[in-house]
Design a protein around this motif. Structure first.
Motif, PDB file in Angstrom:
ATOM      1  N   VAL A 161      27.797 -14.400 -13.002  1.00 38.35           N
ATOM      2  CA  VAL A 161      26.491 -13.747 -12.976  1.00 38.35           C
ATOM      3  C   VAL A 161      26.265 -13.048 -14.308  1.00 38.35           C
ATOM      4  N   GLN A 162      25.090 -13.263 -14.887  1.00 40.08           N
ATOM      5  CA  GLN A 162      24.776 -12.637 -16.173  1.00 40.08           C
ATOM      6  C   GLN A 162      23.414 -11.977 -16.103  1.00 40.08           C
ATOM      7  N   LEU A 163      23.363 -10.735 -16.510  1.00 46.80           N
ATOM      8  CA  LEU A 163      22.093 -10.022 -16.624  1.00 46.80           C
ATOM      9  C   LEU A 163      21.439 -10.429 -17.934  1.00 46.80           C
ATOM     10  N   LEU A 164      20.257 -11.051 -17.830  1.00 49.34           N
ATOM     11  CA  LEU A 164      19.575 -11.542 -19.034  1.00 49.34           C
ATOM     12  C   LEU A 164      18.706 -10.464 -19.659  1.00 49.34           C
ATOM     13  N   THR A 165      17.822  -9.863 -18.873  1.00 50.41           N
ATOM     14  CA  THR A 165      16.967  -8.791 -19.393  1.00 50.41           C
ATOM     15  C   THR A 165      16.732  -7.743 -18.317  1.00 50.41           C
ATOM     16  N   VAL A 166      16.450  -6.542 -18.779  1.00 49.37           N
ATOM     17  CA  VAL A 166      16.003  -5.444 -17.911  1.00 49.37           C
ATOM     18  C   VAL A 166      14.565  -5.165 -18.311  1.00 49.37           C
ATOM     19  N   ASN A 167      13.652  -5.300 -17.370  1.00 47.82           N
ATOM     20  CA  ASN A 167      12.220  -5.269 -17.659  1.00 47.82           C
ATOM     21  C   ASN A 167      11.571  -4.022 -17.069  1.00 47.82           C
ATOM     22  N   ARG A 168      10.729  -3.397 -17.844  1.00 43.71           N
ATOM     23  CA  ARG A 168       9.971  -2.250 -17.321  1.00 43.71           C
ATOM     24  C   ARG A 168       8.718  -2.767 -16.626  1.00 43.71           C
ATOM     25  N   GLN A 169       8.478  -2.339 -15.394  1.00 47.04           N
ATOM     26  CA  GLN A 169       7.285  -2.738 -14.651  1.00 47.04           C
ATOM     27  C   GLN A 169       6.225  -1.643 -14.763  1.00 47.04           C
ATOM     28  N   HIS A 170       4.999  -2.045 -15.024  1.00 41.13           N
ATOM     29  CA  HIS A 170       3.891  -1.098 -15.111  1.00 41.13           C
ATOM     30  C   HIS A 170       3.136  -1.151 -13.778  1.00 41.13           C
ATOM     31  N   ILE A 171       3.506  -0.262 -12.876  1.00 43.35           N
ATOM     32  CA  ILE A 171       2.943  -0.236 -11.531  1.00 43.35           C
ATOM     33  C   ILE A 171       1.762   0.724 -11.486  1.00 43.35           C
ATOM     34  N   ALA A 172       0.678   0.297 -10.865  1.00 40.38           N
ATOM     35  CA  ALA A 172      -0.513   1.140 -10.722  1.00 40.38           C
ATOM     36  C   ALA A 172      -0.883   1.236  -9.249  1.00 40.38           C
ATOM     37  N   VAL A 173      -1.552   2.324  -8.905  1.00 38.72           N
ATOM     38  CA  VAL A 173      -2.038   2.534  -7.536  1.00 38.72           C
ATOM     39  C   VAL A 173      -3.524   2.851  -7.614  1.00 38.72           C
ATOM     40  N   GLU A 174      -4.317   2.084  -6.890  1.00 35.97           N
ATOM     41  CA  GLU A 174      -5.763   2.265  -6.892  1.00 35.97           C
ATOM     42  C   GLU A 174      -6.272   2.226  -5.461  1.00 35.97           C
ATOM     43  N   ASP A 175      -6.811   3.345  -4.988  1.00 39.74           N
ATOM     44  CA  ASP A 175      -7.281   3.452  -3.594  1.00 39.74           C
ATOM     45  C   ASP A 175      -6.177   3.052  -2.614  1.00 39.74           C
ATOM     46  N   GLY A 176      -4.961   3.451  -2.924  1.00 36.86           N
ATOM     47  CA  GLY A 176      -3.828   3.165  -2.058  1.00 36.86           C
ATOM     48  C   GLY A 176      -3.206   1.803  -2.265  1.00 36.86           C
ATOM     49  N   ARG A 177      -3.874   0.926  -3.002  1.00 33.80           N
ATOM     50  CA  ARG A 177      -3.338  -0.414  -3.242  1.00 33.80           C
ATOM     51  C   ARG A 177      -2.391  -0.387  -4.435  1.00 33.80           C
ATOM     52  N   VAL A 178      -1.197  -0.921  -4.241  1.00 28.62           N
ATOM     53  CA  VAL A 178      -0.188  -0.951  -5.294  1.00 28.62           C
ATOM     54  C   VAL A 178      -0.237  -2.319  -5.970  1.00 28.62           C
ATOM     55  N   ARG A 194       0.833  -1.199   0.000  1.00 30.85           N
ATOM     56  CA  ARG A 194       0.000   0.000   0.000  1.00 30.85           C
ATOM     57  C   ARG A 194       0.869   1.251   0.000  1.00 30.85           C
ATOM     58  N   PHE A 195       0.325   2.279  -0.662  1.00 31.62           N
ATOM     59  CA  PHE A 195       0.983   3.583  -0.739  1.00 31.62           C
ATOM     60  C   PHE A 195       0.285   4.547   0.215  1.00 31.62           C
ATOM     61  N   TRP A 196       1.089   5.270   1.006  1.00 35.52           N
ATOM     62  CA  TRP A 196       0.561   6.221   1.988  1.00 35.52           C
ATOM     63  C   TRP A 196       1.107   7.606   1.670  1.00 35.52           C
ATOM     64  N   PRO A 197       0.247   8.536   1.236  1.00 34.22           N
ATOM     65  CA  PRO A 197       0.722   9.884   0.892  1.00 34.22           C
ATOM     66  C   PRO A 197       1.305  10.605   2.111  1.00 34.22           C
ATOM     67  N   GLU A 198       2.080  11.621   1.840  1.00 36.55           N
ATOM     68  CA  GLU A 198       2.638  12.429   2.922  1.00 36.55           C
ATOM     69  C   GLU A 198       1.513  13.004   3.778  1.00 36.55           C
ATOM     70  N   GLY A 199       1.671  12.914   5.082  1.00 37.12           N
ATOM     71  CA  GLY A 199       0.676  13.448   6.013  1.00 37.12           C
ATOM     72  C   GLY A 199      -0.413  12.469   6.381  1.00 37.12           C
ATOM     73  N   VAL A 200      -0.501  11.342   5.695  1.00 42.03           N
ATOM     74  CA  VAL A 200      -1.500  10.320   6.000  1.00 42.03           C
ATOM     75  C   VAL A 200      -0.827   9.214   6.811  1.00 42.03           C
ATOM     76  N   PRO A 201      -1.281   8.953   8.037  1.00 43.32           N
ATOM     77  CA  PRO A 201      -0.635   7.901   8.834  1.00 43.32           C
ATOM     78  C   PRO A 201      -0.736   6.537   8.140  1.00 43.32           C
ATOM     79  N   ALA A 202       0.318   5.767   8.268  1.00 47.36           N
ATOM     80  CA  ALA A 202       0.325   4.414   7.701  1.00 47.36           C
ATOM     81  C   ALA A 202      -0.410   3.490   8.665  1.00 47.36           C
ATOM     82  N   THR A 203      -1.661   3.211   8.347  1.00 48.13           N
ATOM     83  CA  THR A 203      -2.511   2.413   9.234  1.00 48.13           C
ATOM     84  C   THR A 203      -3.151   1.261   8.466  1.00 48.13           C
ATOM     85  N   PRO A 204      -2.370   0.310   7.977  1.00 49.54           N
ATOM     86  CA  PRO A 204      -2.960  -0.831   7.274  1.00 49.54           C
ATOM     87  C   PRO A 204      -3.810  -1.673   8.207  1.00 49.54           C
ATOM     88  N   ALA A 205      -4.726  -2.443   7.623  1.00 48.94           N
ATOM     89  CA  ALA A 205      -5.639  -3.266   8.426  1.00 48.94           C
ATOM     90  C   ALA A 205      -4.875  -4.262   9.282  1.00 48.94           C
TER      91      ALA A 205
END
Length: 317
Positions: A203-220, A165-176
């Motif tokens: 060690v070999q780096l195979l791929t670098v992947n872009r992640q499409h992250i979304a936030v909905e009602d605080g849920r990441v 979960r994402f908590w904006p500045e000034g909002v206490p982090a109070t998960p259930a």
């Protein structure tokens, strides 16, 4: 050669619980890519599989309501020459599964126990800090200092974006729930992941992947990813992968590292000591069968070459 693909989520690990749709979808993508890659290998004579009967797969051993999935997996491991497991770290499941499989099959393609244990968010941060590897500071939620700005809470041993979960500045982090959670400062940057191969040859780096992250009602959540989307022209990401492996001994085979690409450089978010969803697009991105990079199936002729990758889109939501 008989190979048992032991995927926890679709293989009956949650048979007597609710089956989250997004988790099952990602797990099935990984499982099906593993089966496809193994089926293309001439030395593999049979692929063994267990399947939650709510997600039936032809030829798989069905795990029905009330059945002991672990007993079924144990039997299949005893019948196999090689076991290739995938499971979430949540509640120690991955560690317990690998331990059980190693008791029943001589060849299990998995990271070492010490690397799996170190994948706890708190332990990963501790190891990386000790090694001087750039990472996101991580604290137990119940003992966290006052953190200015936005914050992120997540399970210490969770997989993917589970309970994140994402908590904006000034909002206490109070998960259930508060037990077993960690808190991190929000760090601005482009979300990405590294798919890495580690073994005796380095060690070999195979791929670098872009992640499409979304936030909905605080849920990441992870809405999708583009496998092989990004390059590593200056070699910094390959060097970072090597630093992570040195800081966390026992990382082996193909695994993932989540990172943020910030203005100050790449920063490690967490380490996944197992196949990640990016594996579903890895073969197409590399232009080769990634199973041939693993010791039981190794083929020197298919060693990945440096250079551009073919981006592969994976939609997850």
């Amino acid at each position: 050669m008989r190979v048992f693909v032991c995927e926890f989520v679709t293989g009956g690990g949650l048979r007597d619980a609710a089956l989250p749709e997004s988790l099952a979808r990602e797990a099935a993508l990984i499982r099906d890519a593993m089966r496809r890659d193994l089926a293309a290998l001439p030395q593999v004579s049979e692929i063994l599989l267990a399947a939650d009967d709510r997600l039936p797969v032809p030829g798989a051993v069905a795990v029905t309501a009330g059945a002991d999935a672990w007993a079924i997996w144990r039997t299949l491991a005893q019948q196999a020459d090689v076991v290739w497991p995938v499971a979430p770290e949540t509640d120690g499941v991955l560690a317990r599964l690998v331990e059980m499989l190693r008791e029943n099959c001589a060849c299990v393609l998995a990271c070492a126990p010490e690397a799996i244990a170190a994948a706890s968010k708190l332990e990963t941060a501790r190891r990386l800090a000790a090694a001087g590897v750039p990472h996101i500071p991580t604290f137990p939620l119940a003992q966290a200092p006052d953190l200015a700005g936005p914050r992120i809470t997540k399970p210490d041993d969770g997989a993917g974006c589970e309970d994140t979960r994402f908590w904006p500045e000034g909002v206490p982090a109070t998960p259930a729930r508060r037990d077993g959670l960690v808190i991190q400062p929000f760090v601005a940057g482009e979300a990405a992941s590294l798919t890495v191969l580690a073994g005796p040859e380095g060690v070999q780096l195979l791929t670098v992947n872009r992640q499409h992250i979304a936030v909905e009602d605080g849920r990441v959540f992870l809405a999708g990813l583009t496998v092989g989307a990004l390059g590593d022209g200056d070699g910094r990401l390959a060097a970072l992968a090597g630093e992570v492996v040195r800081a966390m001994p026992g990382l082996e085979g193909i695994f993932g590292i989540d990172i943020l690409l910030t203005d100050a450089g790449p920063v490690v978010v967490e380490v996944n000591p197992r196949l990640t969803t990016a594996y579903a697009g890895l073969g197409a991105a590399l232009g080769l069968n990634p199973a041939t990079l693993l010791p039981p199936f190794a083929d020197a002729a298919t060693t990945p070459r440096a250079g551009n990758r073919t981006p592969v889109e994976l939609a997850l939501a």
